[in-house]
Write a protein that holds these residues in place. Sequence first.
Motif, short mmCIF file in Angstrom:
data_model
loop_
_atom_site.label_atom_id
_atom_site.label_comp_id
_atom_site.label_asym_id
_atom_site.label_seq_id
_atom_site.Cartn_x
_atom_site.Cartn_y
_atom_site.Cartn_z
N ALA A 24 -8.51 -9.34 9.08
CA ALA A 24 -8.48 -8.10 8.29
C ALA A 24 -8.88 -6.90 9.16
O ALA A 24 -8.30 -5.82 9.07
CB ALA A 24 -9.42 -8.22 7.10
N HIS A 25 -9.85 -7.14 10.01
CA HIS A 25 -10.33 -6.10 10.91
C HIS A 25 -9.21 -5.66 11.87
O HIS A 25 -9.02 -4.47 12.14
CB HIS A 25 -11.52 -6.67 11.69
N ARG B 115 1.88 12.33 -9.19
CA ARG B 115 0.93 13.47 -9.23
C ARG B 115 1.60 14.76 -8.83
O ARG B 115 1.45 15.78 -9.50
CB ARG B 115 -0.20 13.19 -8.23
N VAL C 134 -1.85 -1.28 9.85
CA VAL C 134 -1.45 -1.03 8.46
C VAL C 134 -1.53 0.47 8.15
O VAL C 134 -0.62 1.05 7.56
CB VAL C 134 -2.30 -1.86 7.47
N ILE C 135 -2.61 1.10 8.61
CA ILE C 135 -2.73 2.55 8.38
C ILE C 135 -1.52 3.27 9.00
O ILE C 135 -0.94 4.17 8.40
CB ILE C 135 -4.06 3.09 8.97
N ILE D 274 4.12 5.99 -5.02
CA ILE D 274 4.36 6.16 -6.46
C ILE D 274 3.28 7.04 -7.08
O ILE D 274 3.56 7.97 -7.82
CB ILE D 274 4.41 4.78 -7.16
N TRP D 275 2.06 6.74 -6.71
CA TRP D 275 0.93 7.49 -7.28
C TRP D 275 1.00 8.98 -6.90
O TRP D 275 0.96 9.85 -7.75
CB TRP D 275 -0.38 6.86 -6.79
N LEU E 197 0.82 -1.22 0.00
CA LEU E 197 0.00 0.00 0.00
C LEU E 197 0.85 1.26 0.00
O LEU E 197 0.58 2.19 -0.75
CB LEU E 197 -0.95 0.00 1.20
N ALA F 100 2.55 1.74 -3.44
CA ALA F 100 1.59 2.17 -4.46
C ALA F 100 1.18 3.62 -4.22
O ALA F 100 1.19 4.44 -5.14
CB ALA F 100 0.37 1.26 -4.43
N LEU F 101 0.89 3.95 -2.97
CA LEU F 101 0.47 5.31 -2.64
C LEU F 101 1.60 6.30 -2.91
O LEU F 101 1.37 7.39 -3.45
CB LEU F 101 0.04 5.37 -1.17
N LEU G 120 -6.17 -5.87 11.23
CA LEU G 120 -5.03 -5.40 10.42
C LEU G 120 -5.14 -3.90 10.09
O LEU G 120 -4.13 -3.25 9.85
CB LEU G 120 -5.02 -6.23 9.13
N VAL G 121 -6.36 -3.40 10.12
CA VAL G 121 -6.60 -2.05 9.58
C VAL G 121 -5.72 -0.98 10.25
O VAL G 121 -4.95 -0.28 9.58
CB VAL G 121 -8.09 -1.68 9.69
#
Lengths: 362, 628
Positions: free
Chosen positions: A227-228, A160, A234-235, A155-156, A149, A152-153, A230-231
């Motif tokens: 997943a819950h 920009r 990860v953030i 690079i994006w 994540l 990707a973030l 993990l949020v």
Amino acid sequence: MTADSTPALVQPADGPDGDPATPAGTLSAARGPRARTTTEYLKYAAAKIAGAVVSLFAVLVTSFFLFRLIPSDPVKQMTGGRKVSTEQLANLRHQYGLDQPMWKQFTSYVGDALTGDFGISFQYHTPVIDKIMDALPATLLLTGTAYVLYSALGIWLGTRTAWRNGSRSDRFNTAFALTLYSVPAFWLGLLLIIVFAVGIGPIPGMFPTGGLESGGETGFAYVIDVAHHLVLPVITLVAVGYAQTLLVMRSSLLDEMGSDYLTTARAKGLRDDVVRRKHAVPNAMLPTFTLMFVNLGHVVAGQILVETVFSWPGLGGLFYSALSVPDLPLVQGLFFVFATAVILANTLADILYPLLDPRVGR
Amino acid sequence: MATKAQRDTHDQHHRTNRSGVRVLLAAGAAAFSLTAALATPLNPAPHEAKAADDGGKKVLTVALAQSVDSLSPFLATRLVSTSILRLMYDYPTNYDPKDNHVVPGFATKWEPSSDKLTWTYTIRSDSKWSDGEKATAHDAAFTFNKMMTDDAAATANGSFVGNFEKVTAPSDTQLVIKLKKPQATMTSLDVPIVPEHVWKDVKDYSKFNNDQKFPIVGNGPFILTDYKTDQYVKLKRNPDFWRKSKNPQFDEIVFKTYKDQDAAVAALRKGEVSFVAGSPALTPAQAASLKGEKNIKVNEGPGRRFYAIATNPGARTKDGKKFGDGNKALLDQKVRQALFRSVDTKTIVDKVFQGHAVQGEGYIPPRFKDYFWSPSDSQKLSYDPGAAGKLLDEAGYKLKDGKRVGKDGKALDLRILCHATDPNDKAVGKYLKEWWGKLGVGLKVDCLDDVSVPWYAGEYDLAFDGWSVNPDPDFVLGIHTCAALPAKAKESAATDNFICDKKFDDLYGKQLAEYDPAKRAEYVKQMESWLYDSGYMNVMAYPNAVEAYRTDQIKSIETMPTAAGNIYGQDGYWSWWSAEPVSSSDSGSSDSSSTTGVVIGIVVAALVVIGGGLLFTRRRRSTADERE
């Protein structure tokens, strides 16, 4: 790990050997200015692999001595607070091999490690390798997800901001990313726990305060549960981690932006968006690839403080508790695994890089 | 620098901005949000430790600060592990929650022989293992014999059997232990008894952690059903436990690992856990933030620890070889007493512990009332800087230009070892610097992550010291005997700070051989009195146990001592055994958070759908040229 084990940030395409007419072609060795022979490449790769093997051995030796420099007494730490006779302490020292001369401890450590045996953890009474394999998936899940994540973030947003260089959004994005980058990860983690796990004001507690799972779930419910959990970690990792990629991507794209081949591309009548995506970005990606490989090595090591704050049962948390004893076999084993991951990632980068940029390794 | 042409294309770029990376990112973000959204409406306040779970199961969740090192009673040493073992297995004896006196456990009666060397225990006949087998004296004999014959099995509790000559079980209900010499601690054998039929097949006790096959066969008030390293330990109520008077009310107890104390406090505030304890206490800031909070009770009880300053009386080995570099001035009792007379323990309790402690006196904290000793008025070395100055004058350290200078002309400058991880040490160090500075004594505070190396090398003058005391005081007294000194210089040993005194050792021997509790307590108090006068140990405070629990989940819970005691780390299983859940009729439903959770979940899900829709639309709008 070292500066010379990773390719330097290069100026692709418009450098002295570049091919301005076919910038996208720099990603293919076959289309480079002088095709590399297979023998040349194999020699290059072999040299890199040999370097990695030497580095690994150096790490093995370092890990033994490094942690013995810590002034501490593992046996006393582990028995602290309990009635233990002086004889019992001596017995434990013998059991752990701490009464052996240093050279003997060293040779048996190196000998065993070469066969993949890192000994038995002092505090968990379990083979170190089992302990590491138990904790590895949790770390890979957490830092791996964050890695994908934030790369990707980064690079994006890097693309920009560079493309809109000087604009308000460029200034805001760069400043915001840099601010998050300088925030201590554990502090941000605690803040996220207070706001999104406990809940504050109108914001309800939506996520668990820590751990990897609630326990007892199976099947799809288990996946959702993990997943819950993990949020928030990860953030945290993404928030403090994406700035690095953003800045590298931004600066290398800015370097590309004045290049002649972009003017040529525009002159061909290509739309600005196409020029950016198909011509500028692929060339600007090279330094970012380097950074991504470096970061890939750190995925295994996890994030010690974030894993601690979120009680994540991964390698980072394990390293933290092993260091506090110190549980010598466990810290040595973990240090070796962490270093191996970085060395492997760098070697992989070295080996792949000539395929991405033909000038490397000549 | 961007060219003008490039800048001019910003608008166009903005409208058509799309790339593989972006799609990937959007997909990632969508998946991530979806996860959150899916999880949220289905389970808004997930797995909160509700007294009543969905299946009507009552679960109590305890936040733990430590990792479990092992679930084998032969290996586990950490407080968290031994506390869990207390729930899984029965111990020969237990301690009464009211006043710590010894009460029956696996043994119902015990009796020493007239020569004090043989103890006969009557083992209860109404205890059975969770797999249905009867629990007998043979299991106890097996446990002790294993510890006596296998070094690996002696890792955790070997000291209990160090003085055992022979252990036998003549019948199912009789256990006989023969001793090498008399030992008063025979009623405090804190050893979990394991089932022989399960453990006899274990090959290597040094590697068997008892954490693979669930449920683990035990005979305690709870049965361990699941465990995941560094995550959780689950135990369910044992319906066959012999103590029927008040069987556990909670169906399940879950110990959940929180490596960060602040995160554990947050979990309590949220209701995700029912109970949180500090390590060893919640900080004053944490306690203050929880006080007054709805549905949370902060429990503060007298602690079992003492917090002291220890002096280096000259490090030495068992055979008298001196080592280390302790300041020789501290070999003078007057100098030691002078230092302690200039320590204002009231200020330390008020300012450093912010009231969460009791001023120190004798060596053993007042919660162990049988052994608690305090000095008489005439013996008391109370805070008196004037008297301290006089003592230093008498010892030959006169004041010269604001510094105490000895006969050798050297100024009296001392070092104190402090634990870098303990904020109390650092704060008290600052006060000592100031107080002793006024006296003319210099102080350097050496804060280290691990003080054990300079400590056992005898390379210190003073050190911050503290121990957790058991109901039986043998351990904390034993660390000051000559037998505890190291065999070799600098080698870690059982000693605390190299005290070795004949009078103290004589008293130690007498208390250990005395089977009359009152007479034994008298010897113990004499030892405390000697320690106090010597000036080797200055107990400054007894920190309180500060912990908190949710009153909307736990209706009542037994502290130890019953009147104003602690909950976590008791000598026994009383807290979790006695805990009563709040019944559904008692608890005011707090479903508002659930509703809010659902709303948030729906909003997130809606955002994902809208985002996905936008993405799709923009993808459709892209030209064929761009897609190629």
